[in-house]
Design an enzyme around this catalytic site. Structure first.
Site: not given
Length: 144
Positions: A9, A13, A15, A116
């Site tokens: 991603c 931190t 996904r 997201d």
């Protein structure tokens, strides 16, 4: 022979650490999993909400973010990104990874990006977790 899955991603931190934790928690023989970010800072923690959601699901995951490197792409059997822009960025920096890089949704035959939750509520993280869990179940059916 082991299958190496790399989830990617942006900052590594939210996904991709959740995806890594979900797959790792399945303790599948011959499947290894890592995660990285295209703009990650090495050594960062997973986001607070990501950790809360993983805890709620009973998934233990000790995460330290890492910037995507050639070592990661060479290691991976499949590189599964959260968005089409992540995929394009990887291919522009690591063109030799073209035959093993997919968006997670593309890999399972769907269209679009994984939502997201960055900067959002814990509920947004729960929704993303559920989305990832469903996509990973589908992805496992495609593994050799």
């Amino acid at each position: 022979m082991s299958v190496h899955i790399l989830f990617v991603c942006t900052g590594n931190t939210c996904r991709s650490p959740m995806a890594e934790a979900i797959l790792h928690s399945k303790r599948l023989p011959n499947v290894e999993v890592k995660s990285a970010g295209v703009y990650a800072v090495n050594g960062g923690d997973a986001s607070t909400h990501a950790k809360v959601v993983l805890q709620e699901q009973g998934i233990a995951h000790n995460h330290s973010s890492s910037q995507l490197t050639k070592g990661h792409t060479d290691w991976a059997t499949f590189i599964l990104t959260m968005t089409a822009s992540h995929k394009q960025l990887i291919l522009s920096h690591f063109p030799d990874a073209i035959n093993k890089t997919y968006t997670l949704k593309e890999f399972v035959g769907e269209i679009g990006d994984v939502s997201d939750p960055f900067g959002g509520s814990v509920e947004m993280y729960r929704n993303t977790f559920n989305e990832l869990q469903k996509l990973i179940e589908l992805a496992l059916q495609k593994l050799p």
